[in-house]
Design a protein around this motif. Sequence first.
Motif, PDB file in Angstrom:
ATOM      1  N   HIS A  22       0.522  -1.115  -0.416  1.00  0.00           N
ATOM      2  CA  HIS A  22      -0.759   0.054  -0.176  1.00  0.00           C
ATOM      3  C   HIS A  22       0.948   1.532  -0.037  1.00  0.00           C
ATOM      4  O   HIS A  22       0.513   2.147  -1.262  1.00  0.00           O
ATOM      5  CB  HIS A  22      -0.856  -0.143   1.219  1.00  0.00           C
ATOM      6  CG  HIS A  22      -2.390  -1.350   0.983  1.00  0.00           C
ATOM      7  ND1 HIS A  22      -1.728  -2.221   0.829  1.00  0.00           N
ATOM      8  CD2 HIS A  22      -3.451  -0.658   0.697  1.00  0.00           C
ATOM      9  CE1 HIS A  22      -2.953  -3.288   0.964  1.00  0.00           C
ATOM     10  NE2 HIS A  22      -4.174  -2.036   0.527  1.00  0.00           N
ATOM     11  N   VAL A  26       1.572   4.647  -2.764  1.00  0.00           N
ATOM     12  CA  VAL A  26       1.234   5.852  -2.513  1.00  0.00           C
ATOM     13  C   VAL A  26       2.199   6.782  -2.768  1.00  0.00           C
ATOM     14  O   VAL A  26       2.692   7.653  -3.892  1.00  0.00           O
ATOM     15  CB  VAL A  26       0.784   6.270  -1.102  1.00  0.00           C
ATOM     16  CG1 VAL A  26       0.344   7.758  -0.606  1.00  0.00           C
ATOM     17  CG2 VAL A  26      -1.179   5.064  -0.610  1.00  0.00           C
ATOM     18  N   LYS A  30       2.799   9.242  -6.537  1.00  0.00           N
ATOM     19  CA  LYS A  30       2.996  10.703  -5.984  1.00  0.00           C
ATOM     20  C   LYS A  30       3.994  10.958  -6.831  1.00  0.00           C
ATOM     21  O   LYS A  30       4.756  12.285  -6.614  1.00  0.00           O
ATOM     22  CB  LYS A  30       2.679  10.739  -4.182  1.00  0.00           C
ATOM     23  CG  LYS A  30       1.407  11.049  -3.697  1.00  0.00           C
ATOM     24  CD  LYS A  30       2.094  11.482  -2.256  1.00  0.00           C
ATOM     25  CE  LYS A  30       1.733  12.482  -1.727  1.00  0.00           C
ATOM     26  NZ  LYS A  30       1.383  14.103  -2.563  1.00  0.00           N
ATOM     27  N   LEU A  79      -5.762   3.016   1.071  1.00  0.00           N
ATOM     28  CA  LEU A  79      -5.052   3.695  -0.252  1.00  0.00           C
ATOM     29  C   LEU A  79      -5.452   5.859  -0.402  1.00  0.00           C
ATOM     30  O   LEU A  79      -4.767   5.857   0.177  1.00  0.00           O
ATOM     31  CB  LEU A  79      -5.247   3.752  -1.611  1.00  0.00           C
ATOM     32  CG  LEU A  79      -4.745   2.218  -1.929  1.00  0.00           C
ATOM     33  CD1 LEU A  79      -4.697   1.587  -3.045  1.00  0.00           C
ATOM     34  CD2 LEU A  79      -2.939   2.517  -1.930  1.00  0.00           C
ATOM     35  N   TYR A  83      -3.171   8.230   1.094  1.00  0.00           N
ATOM     36  CA  TYR A  83      -2.246   9.530   0.316  1.00  0.00           C
ATOM     37  C   TYR A  83      -3.626  10.548   1.129  1.00  0.00           C
ATOM     38  O   TYR A  83      -2.482  11.796   1.170  1.00  0.00           O
ATOM     39  CB  TYR A  83      -3.805   9.657  -1.382  1.00  0.00           C
ATOM     40  CG  TYR A  83      -3.197   8.470  -2.057  1.00  0.00           C
ATOM     41  CD1 TYR A  83      -2.321   9.072  -2.844  1.00  0.00           C
ATOM     42  CD2 TYR A  83      -4.082   7.204  -2.246  1.00  0.00           C
ATOM     43  CE1 TYR A  83      -2.094   8.382  -4.127  1.00  0.00           C
ATOM     44  CE2 TYR A  83      -3.103   6.634  -3.438  1.00  0.00           C
ATOM     45  CZ  TYR A  83      -2.434   6.979  -4.442  1.00  0.00           C
ATOM     46  OH  TYR A  83      -1.908   6.501  -5.303  1.00  0.00           O
ATOM     47  N   LEU A  92       3.044  11.382   4.726  1.00  0.00           N
ATOM     48  CA  LEU A  92       2.459   9.830   5.128  1.00  0.00           C
ATOM     49  C   LEU A  92       3.099   9.492   5.733  1.00  0.00           C
ATOM     50  O   LEU A  92       4.167   9.703   6.441  1.00  0.00           O
ATOM     51  CB  LEU A  92       3.206   9.376   3.377  1.00  0.00           C
ATOM     52  CG  LEU A  92       2.721   8.282   3.541  1.00  0.00           C
ATOM     53  CD1 LEU A  92       1.660   7.504   3.034  1.00  0.00           C
ATOM     54  CD2 LEU A  92       3.745   7.009   1.931  1.00  0.00           C
TER      55      LEU A  92
END
Length: 115
Positions: A22, A26, A30, A79, A83, A92
């Motif tokens: 996961h 992300v 990004k 997710l 995000y 994060l």
Amino acid sequence: MGYLTYDSVRLDLRVEDRVLAHLHIVIINKLRRGESFPFSWKDPTEVGDGRSSIWLYPTVPLHFKFSGSRQPQINKSWLEVLYRAAESGQGLRVLDEPVEQADSVLSDGDSHILG
């Protein structure tokens, strides 16, 4: 347990492959968009039981190492939570997985949703 190597340095972040999968989605999405952001995690007790943080930047080499060969099932709701965290001022971080609903699990045919 998987791990990350950032700028040729293996980080003291050891997480289950499902969590790493996961985070991988992300982080890669990004960085692919040219976005920089902080990423933080809780250190294991073997290295001081504190907290670490790095600034992820698109041009710095990053290696995800998974211990298993199978792709874990992806939770779309998780997710979305990750995000949102990446977009926040804290950046994060590893967050608990929300309870899955039947429509929040992605299959291989849903890969367009990931990026």
